[in-house]
Motif scaffolding. Structure first.
Motif, PDB file in Angstrom:
ATOM      1  N   LYS A  98      18.319  31.135 -15.929  1.00  0.00           N
ATOM      2  CA  LYS A  98      19.494  31.986 -15.850  1.00  0.00           C
ATOM      3  C   LYS A  98      19.210  33.143 -14.912  1.00  0.00           C
ATOM      4  N   ALA A  99      20.219  33.514 -14.138  1.00  0.00           N
ATOM      5  CA  ALA A  99      20.040  34.584 -13.161  1.00  0.00           C
ATOM      6  C   ALA A  99      19.657  35.886 -13.865  1.00  0.00           C
ATOM      7  N   PHE A 100      18.793  36.644 -13.261  1.00  0.00           N
ATOM      8  CA  PHE A 100      18.344  37.931 -13.782  1.00  0.00           C
ATOM      9  C   PHE A 100      19.481  38.945 -13.656  1.00  0.00           C
ATOM     10  N   GLU A 101      19.888  39.529 -14.786  1.00  0.00           N
ATOM     11  CA  GLU A 101      21.006  40.464 -14.790  1.00  0.00           C
ATOM     12  C   GLU A 101      20.659  41.710 -15.598  1.00  0.00           C
ATOM     13  N   VAL A 102      21.381  42.794 -15.280  1.00  0.00           N
ATOM     14  CA  VAL A 102      21.227  44.073 -15.974  1.00  0.00           C
ATOM     15  C   VAL A 102      22.590  44.484 -16.511  1.00  0.00           C
ATOM     16  N   TYR A 103      22.617  45.049 -17.724  1.00  0.00           N
ATOM     17  CA  TYR A 103      23.870  45.452 -18.355  1.00  0.00           C
ATOM     18  C   TYR A 103      23.786  46.913 -18.786  1.00  0.00           C
ATOM     19  N   ILE A 104      24.956  47.584 -18.766  1.00  0.00           N
ATOM     20  CA  ILE A 104      25.044  48.957 -19.273  1.00  0.00           C
ATOM     21  C   ILE A 104      26.330  49.089 -20.064  1.00  0.00           C
ATOM     22  N   TRP A 105      26.245  49.793 -21.165  1.00  0.00           N
ATOM     23  CA  TRP A 105      27.431  50.008 -22.006  1.00  0.00           C
ATOM     24  C   TRP A 105      27.441  51.428 -22.530  1.00  0.00           C
ATOM     25  N   CYS A 127      21.179  50.421 -22.163  1.00  0.00           N
ATOM     26  CA  CYS A 127      20.777  49.616 -21.011  1.00  0.00           C
ATOM     27  C   CYS A 127      20.053  48.375 -21.532  1.00  0.00           C
ATOM     28  N   SER A 128      20.342  47.207 -20.932  1.00  0.00           N
ATOM     29  CA  SER A 128      19.684  45.978 -21.386  1.00  0.00           C
ATOM     30  C   SER A 128      19.594  44.985 -20.241  1.00  0.00           C
ATOM     31  N   THR A 129      18.814  43.910 -20.461  1.00  0.00           N
ATOM     32  CA  THR A 129      18.642  42.872 -19.454  1.00  0.00           C
ATOM     33  C   THR A 129      18.417  41.537 -20.153  1.00  0.00           C
ATOM     34  N   ASN A 130      18.680  40.447 -19.431  1.00  0.00           N
ATOM     35  CA  ASN A 130      18.408  39.114 -19.973  1.00  0.00           C
ATOM     36  C   ASN A 130      17.027  38.605 -19.562  1.00  0.00           C
ATOM     37  N   CYS A 131      16.262  39.429 -18.858  1.00  0.00           N
ATOM     38  CA  CYS A 131      14.889  39.058 -18.496  1.00  0.00           C
ATOM     39  C   CYS A 131      14.022  39.074 -19.754  1.00  0.00           C
ATOM     40  N   ALA A 132      13.263  37.989 -19.970  1.00  0.00           N
ATOM     41  CA  ALA A 132      12.467  37.876 -21.197  1.00  0.00           C
ATOM     42  C   ALA A 132      11.363  38.926 -21.259  1.00  0.00           C
ATOM     43  N   GLN A 133      10.706  39.195 -20.119  1.00  0.00           N
ATOM     44  CA  GLN A 133       9.612  40.154 -20.100  1.00  0.00           C
ATOM     45  C   GLN A 133       9.726  41.039 -18.860  1.00  0.00           C
ATOM     46  N   PRO A 134      10.653  42.013 -18.884  1.00  0.00           N
ATOM     47  CA  PRO A 134      10.786  42.907 -17.728  1.00  0.00           C
ATOM     48  C   PRO A 134       9.545  43.768 -17.551  1.00  0.00           C
ATOM     49  N   GLU A 135       9.255  44.044 -16.302  1.00  0.00           N
ATOM     50  CA  GLU A 135       8.075  44.847 -16.000  1.00  0.00           C
ATOM     51  C   GLU A 135       8.332  46.332 -16.214  1.00  0.00           C
ATOM     52  N   CYS A 161      21.492  52.248 -14.514  1.00  0.00           N
ATOM     53  CA  CYS A 161      20.574  51.502 -15.374  1.00  0.00           C
ATOM     54  C   CYS A 161      19.832  50.476 -14.518  1.00  0.00           C
ATOM     55  N   HIS A 162      18.509  50.367 -14.664  1.00  0.00           N
ATOM     56  CA  HIS A 162      17.730  49.471 -13.796  1.00  0.00           C
ATOM     57  C   HIS A 162      16.610  48.798 -14.571  1.00  0.00           C
ATOM     58  N   PHE A 163      16.269  47.563 -14.145  1.00  0.00           N
ATOM     59  CA  PHE A 163      15.131  46.815 -14.682  1.00  0.00           C
ATOM     60  C   PHE A 163      14.464  46.060 -13.538  1.00  0.00           C
ATOM     61  N   THR A 164      13.168  45.778 -13.706  1.00  0.00           N
ATOM     62  CA  THR A 164      12.415  44.970 -12.751  1.00  0.00           C
ATOM     63  C   THR A 164      11.882  43.744 -13.470  1.00  0.00           C
ATOM     64  N   CYS A 165      12.144  42.554 -12.892  1.00  0.00           N
ATOM     65  CA  CYS A 165      11.734  41.293 -13.505  1.00  0.00           C
ATOM     66  C   CYS A 165      11.104  40.408 -12.435  1.00  0.00           C
ATOM     67  N   LEU A 166       9.850  40.038 -12.626  1.00  0.00           N
ATOM     68  CA  LEU A 166       9.111  39.201 -11.671  1.00  0.00           C
ATOM     69  C   LEU A 166       9.176  39.769 -10.252  1.00  0.00           C
ATOM     70  N   GLY A 167       9.035  41.081 -10.159  1.00  0.00           N
ATOM     71  CA  GLY A 167       9.027  41.756  -8.874  1.00  0.00           C
ATOM     72  C   GLY A 167      10.390  42.047  -8.296  1.00  0.00           C
ATOM     73  N   GLU A 168      11.451  41.572  -8.920  1.00  0.00           N
ATOM     74  CA  GLU A 168      12.813  41.806  -8.432  1.00  0.00           C
ATOM     75  C   GLU A 168      13.467  42.909  -9.263  1.00  0.00           C
ATOM     76  N   GLN A 169      14.132  43.855  -8.584  1.00  0.00           N
ATOM     77  CA  GLN A 169      14.804  44.952  -9.280  1.00  0.00           C
ATOM     78  C   GLN A 169      16.320  44.787  -9.197  1.00  0.00           C
ATOM     79  N   GLN A 170      16.989  44.950 -10.339  1.00  0.00           N
ATOM     80  CA  GLN A 170      18.443  44.915 -10.408  1.00  0.00           C
ATOM     81  C   GLN A 170      18.912  46.178 -11.117  1.00  0.00           C
TER      82      GLN A 170
END
Length: 269
Positions: free
Chosen positions: A69-76, A92-100, A135-144
């Motif tokens: 599933k595409a890496f996404e970031v959510y804010i509410w 703030c949340s993300t669907n990345c299983a293990q964000p850095e 709101c921001h997260f980094t997952c596998l080197g990619e930031q969204q």
């Protein structure tokens, strides 16, 4: 007649070849079964166990990343209106299983309330101006990142109605004035002048300024006998639905107009 027993032979030419060996028939003739006319077939193997896994592997080989599933970031909330100087909780949340890493960027005062690997909750305090949260997260080197907009409003806390003059002779003019100090945003405000439940006049204001201002609506009318039988009032309505909020209403204290003059039925006779 003799029965048949199935024996697996490892020495046969093909592995798993089934051989028939003669064994003594221990059943009496009356209980002997006739041989079936339909040839026996080897048991079928499950199509699920044989084909599903190769199909899944084929999908991964042909279409790499299709099962992810595409890496996404959510804010509410994403869009909200807040009364000036109030606070707001933001998630703030993300669907990345293990964000850095992850977090929330803002120029306002923020306090971390709770967090886990895939989400974090903040309290934004003393909100006094329109702002954007990041709101921001980094997952596998990619930031969204994902933005949220906060709009500040100043409600019509005080609605003042004046009748000038407060007593008038039938046929003479009088003025109805409604004022609301320190309200914003002005373009979302409507003032309505009422006689009893009847709408006499309404005015919607213009201007995109977010600075609190005084709003005034004025109506000049001619006095009639029925004006003395009803209360006058003013309703202020701040419509914030286009900014993600609701409608804020306030109403003034009722005012009474004293009306004099005019011929009575006895005088007309």
């Amino acid at each position: 007649m003799r029965g048949n027993a199935i024996i697996n032979s490892k020495n046969a030419g093909n592995t798993g070849l089934q051989l028939l060996a003669a064994t003594p028939d221990l059943h009496p003739p009356s209980l002997r079964r006739r041989p079936s006319a339909v040839p026996q077939r080897p048991p079928k193997m499950s199509s699920f166990s044989c084909w599903v896994l190769p199909a899944a592997l084929l999908t991964l080989l042909c279409c790499p990343g299709s099962a992810e599933k595409a890496f996404e970031v959510y804010i509410w909330p994403e869009q909200v209106v807040v009364e000036s100087s109030r606070s707001l909780e933001v998630n703030c949340s993300t669907n990345c299983a293990q964000p850095e890493s992850g977090g929330l960027e803002t120029s306002l005062t923020k306090t971390l309330l709770a967090s886990q690997a895939r989400w974090c909750q903040f309290l934004i305090s003393d909100i006094s101006q329109d702002t954007v949260l990041l709101c921001h997260f980094t997952c596998l080197g990619e930031q969204q990142s994902k933005n949220a907009t906060i709009s500040v409003y100043h409600p019509p806390k005080q609605v003042i109605l004046k009748l000038q003059p407060t007593s008038v002779t039938i046929g003479n003019p009088f003025t109805i004035e409604c004022s609301v100090p320190g309200v914003a945003p002005l373009e979302s405000l409507t003032l309505t002048l009422l006689r009893g439940r009847e709408t006499l006049y309404n005015q919607t204001f213009e201007g995109a300024t977010v600075v609190p201002q005084e709003a005034v609506a004025t109506l000049n009318v001619t006095a009639h006998r029925e004006d003395g039988h009803h209360n006058f009032s003013c309703q202020a309505e701040l419509d914030l639905r286009s900014r993600g909020g609701g409608i804020v209403r306030s109403i003034s204290e009722p005012q009474v107009l004293e009306v004099y003059g005019g011929e009575t039925e006895a005088q007309r006779g």
